[in-house]
Design a protein around this motif. Structure first.
Motif, PDB file in Angstrom:
ATOM      1  N   PHE A  57      19.465  -5.978  -6.418  1.00 27.19           N
ATOM      2  CA  PHE A  57      19.409  -6.863  -5.331  1.00 27.19           C
ATOM      3  C   PHE A  57      19.056  -8.635  -6.538  1.00 27.19           C
ATOM      4  O   PHE A  57      19.373  -9.489  -5.087  1.00 27.19           O
ATOM      5  N   GLU A  58      18.821  -8.444  -6.993  1.00 28.33           N
ATOM      6  CA  GLU A  58      18.275  -9.722  -7.589  1.00 28.33           C
ATOM      7  C   GLU A  58      18.607 -10.972  -7.680  1.00 28.33           C
ATOM      8  O   GLU A  58      19.950 -10.355  -8.241  1.00 28.33           O
ATOM      9  N   LYS A  59      18.641 -11.997  -7.048  1.00 32.17           N
ATOM     10  CA  LYS A  59      19.601 -12.790  -7.701  1.00 32.17           C
ATOM     11  C   LYS A  59      19.175 -13.013  -9.602  1.00 32.17           C
ATOM     12  O   LYS A  59      20.284 -13.368  -9.978  1.00 32.17           O
ATOM     13  N   ASN A  60      18.066 -12.920 -10.044  1.00 31.43           N
ATOM     14  CA  ASN A  60      18.290 -12.791 -11.231  1.00 31.43           C
ATOM     15  C   ASN A  60      19.436 -12.101 -12.340  1.00 31.43           C
ATOM     16  O   ASN A  60      19.977 -12.187 -13.741  1.00 31.43           O
ATOM     17  N   LEU A  61      19.892 -10.784 -11.397  1.00 33.50           N
ATOM     18  CA  LEU A  61      20.639  -9.996 -12.024  1.00 33.50           C
ATOM     19  C   LEU A  61      22.184 -10.588 -12.078  1.00 33.50           C
ATOM     20  O   LEU A  61      22.897  -9.948 -12.405  1.00 33.50           O
ATOM     21  N   ASN A  62      22.506 -10.909 -10.775  1.00 23.82           N
ATOM     22  CA  ASN A  62      23.650 -11.800 -10.336  1.00 23.82           C
ATOM     23  C   ASN A  62      24.186 -12.972 -11.783  1.00 23.82           C
ATOM     24  O   ASN A  62      25.065 -13.064 -13.008  1.00 23.82           O
ATOM     25  N   GLU A  63      22.734 -13.194 -12.457  1.00 21.90           N
ATOM     26  CA  GLU A  63      22.537 -14.674 -13.417  1.00 21.90           C
ATOM     27  C   GLU A  63      22.953 -14.043 -14.690  1.00 21.90           C
ATOM     28  O   GLU A  63      24.078 -14.515 -15.613  1.00 21.90           O
ATOM     29  N   ASP A  64      22.175 -12.936 -14.540  1.00 26.49           N
ATOM     30  CA  ASP A  64      22.302 -12.423 -16.015  1.00 26.49           C
ATOM     31  C   ASP A  64      23.789 -10.563 -16.420  1.00 26.49           C
ATOM     32  O   ASP A  64      24.643 -11.905 -17.385  1.00 26.49           O
ATOM     33  N   ALA A  65      24.840 -11.031 -15.179  1.00 26.72           N
ATOM     34  CA  ALA A  65      25.933 -10.613 -14.791  1.00 26.72           C
ATOM     35  C   ALA A  65      27.264 -11.819 -15.277  1.00 26.72           C
ATOM     36  O   ALA A  65      27.809 -11.655 -16.301  1.00 26.72           O
ATOM     37  N   ILE A  66      26.727 -12.886 -15.214  1.00 25.02           N
ATOM     38  CA  ILE A  66      27.395 -14.399 -15.493  1.00 25.02           C
ATOM     39  C   ILE A  66      27.254 -15.032 -17.009  1.00 25.02           C
ATOM     40  O   ILE A  66      28.493 -14.929 -17.348  1.00 25.02           O
ATOM     41  N   GLU A  67      26.083 -14.739 -17.236  1.00 23.62           N
ATOM     42  CA  GLU A  67      26.250 -14.989 -18.867  1.00 23.62           C
ATOM     43  C   GLU A  67      26.784 -13.701 -19.751  1.00 23.62           C
ATOM     44  O   GLU A  67      27.071 -13.820 -20.549  1.00 23.62           O
ATOM     45  N   ILE A  68      27.196 -12.339 -19.671  1.00 20.91           N
ATOM     46  CA  ILE A  68      27.379 -11.481 -20.075  1.00 20.91           C
ATOM     47  C   ILE A  68      29.173 -11.196 -19.991  1.00 20.91           C
ATOM     48  O   ILE A  68      29.411 -11.351 -21.032  1.00 20.91           O
ATOM     49  N   LEU A  69      29.539 -11.621 -18.877  1.00 19.82           N
ATOM     50  CA  LEU A  69      30.848 -12.299 -18.218  1.00 19.82           C
ATOM     51  C   LEU A  69      31.371 -13.334 -18.995  1.00 19.82           C
ATOM     52  O   LEU A  69      32.496 -13.501 -20.560  1.00 19.82           O
ATOM     53  N   ASN A  70      30.723 -14.722 -19.336  1.00 20.72           N
ATOM     54  CA  ASN A  70      31.034 -15.468 -20.495  1.00 20.72           C
ATOM     55  C   ASN A  70      31.194 -15.691 -21.666  1.00 20.72           C
ATOM     56  O   ASN A  70      31.875 -15.859 -22.396  1.00 20.72           O
ATOM     57  N   SER A  71      29.570 -14.748 -22.215  1.00 21.78           N
ATOM     58  CA  SER A  71      29.779 -13.831 -23.506  1.00 21.78           C
ATOM     59  C   SER A  71      30.905 -13.003 -23.794  1.00 21.78           C
ATOM     60  O   SER A  71      31.665 -13.235 -24.858  1.00 21.78           O
ATOM     61  N   ILE A  72      31.248 -12.399 -22.998  1.00 21.48           N
ATOM     62  CA  ILE A  72      33.038 -11.471 -23.046  1.00 21.48           C
ATOM     63  C   ILE A  72      33.875 -12.829 -23.486  1.00 21.48           C
ATOM     64  O   ILE A  72      35.214 -12.098 -24.273  1.00 21.48           O
ATOM     65  N   GLU A  73      33.903 -13.120 -22.343  1.00 19.59           N
ATOM     66  CA  GLU A  73      34.768 -14.129 -22.497  1.00 19.59           C
ATOM     67  C   GLU A  73      35.435 -14.989 -23.194  1.00 19.59           C
ATOM     68  O   GLU A  73      36.469 -15.282 -23.703  1.00 19.59           O
ATOM     69  N   SER A  74      34.038 -15.638 -24.120  1.00 23.29           N
ATOM     70  CA  SER A  74      34.197 -16.084 -24.900  1.00 23.29           C
ATOM     71  C   SER A  74      34.875 -15.210 -26.744  1.00 23.29           C
ATOM     72  O   SER A  74      35.918 -15.869 -27.084  1.00 23.29           O
ATOM     73  N   SER A  75      34.396 -14.716 -26.543  1.00 20.97           N
ATOM     74  CA  SER A  75      34.622 -13.205 -27.360  1.00 20.97           C
ATOM     75  C   SER A  75      36.557 -13.056 -27.249  1.00 20.97           C
ATOM     76  O   SER A  75      36.815 -12.811 -28.307  1.00 20.97           O
TER      77      SER A  75
END
Length: 267
Positions: A57-75
């Motif tokens: 439930f941590e906010k940090n985890l949501n930020e990690d998810a956004i970073e992962i999604l952005n990387s997948i999108e770029s790829s």
């Protein structure tokens, strides 16, 4: 002989107590905070031996998810052909291409891709659910020692809208029902994904904010609050948590003793 030995031990203990009492209360106060930092670092070094009941439930985890999604999108953008000729005259809008809704199940990573197509002032949008499986065997490295991981994408729903006669107008990476397509990502993304998945299961040692969690644990431990949201599950960490609690109590006792001694001198 026994009485003599006991007396010597008592004398040494009293001398040690007197010597410790001479340390200013400020010194004990500083040592209290230094102990917190030291144990936070030690916990960080052994962070895999803790189970976190609330990490998902941590906010940090949501930020990690956004970073992962952005990387997948770029790829995905790098392997997607935005030419209208490939889509029967429809144009895939690059600015509207978006990856969202990160999911995980077992060793599979899922997400949703929003695609928007335009043709003759008409626009059609759709969300496509995709997933891929992490596979350590699909790693390749270049001559420059740049290593990448290959992921095979699969969708489990048809990309046809027969009611509106909208047929097969998705990019190559999405294609038709059941198709599999591949794309490459740096190994750093794999590490980020694995850390995210582990954090969702209660082991966020590789997720963002790891030291802050251990600092929080150290504060909770030394003050004997013991909320129980972070639990040691290894023998070493259980020993360390118990040791910090005892040390904290001793330092507080010495601090109060020194403070009382200083007060008596003033009076």
């Amino acid at each position: 002989m026994r009485n003599s030995g006991l007396q010597n031990f008592t004398k040494r203990l009293l001398k040690t107590s007197d010597a410790l009492a001479k340390i200013p209360s400020l010194g004990w106060g500083l040592s209290y905070f230094i102990t917190i930092l030291i144990f936070a670092v030690v916990y960080k070094m052994n962070s895999t031996g803790f189970y976190h009941t609330t990490s998902q439930f941590e906010k940090n985890l949501n930020e990690d998810a956004i970073e992962i999604l952005n990387s997948i999108e770029s790829s995905l953008v790098t392997v997607t052909n935005f030419s209208p000729a490939n889509y029967d005259g429809w144009t895939l809008l690059k600015d509207e291409f978006e990856v969202h809704s990160l999911r995980h199940f077992d060793n599979n990573i899922g997400f949703t891709v929003l695609t928007v197509f335009e043709k003759d002032n008409a626009m059609v949008s759709m969300n496509v659910e995709l997933n891929f499986k992490l596979n350590e065997e699909l790693i390749t490295c270049t001559e420059k020692n740049e290593c990448y991981s290959t992921h095979f994408l699969q969708t489990t729903r048809p990309i046809f809208d027969k009611e509106n006669n909208f047929e097969a107008l998705t990019p190559q990476a999405l294609s038709y029902y059941g198709d599999i397509h591949w794309f490459k990502t740096p190994l750093t993304l794999d590490k980020k994904i694995k850390g995210y998945v582990a954090a969702k299961k209660g082991f966020p040692s590789e997720a963002s904010g790891s030291f802050n969690r251990m600092l929080y644990l150290s504060v909770v431990t030394i003050t004997t609050l013991g909320y129980g949201d972070i639990v040691p599950i290894s023998g070493l960490n259980r020993f360390l948590v118990g040791l910090e609690s005892i040390i904290g109590l001793i330092i507080v006792g010495l601090f109060l003793n020194s403070l009382s001694r200083e007060r008596r001198k003033v009076l």
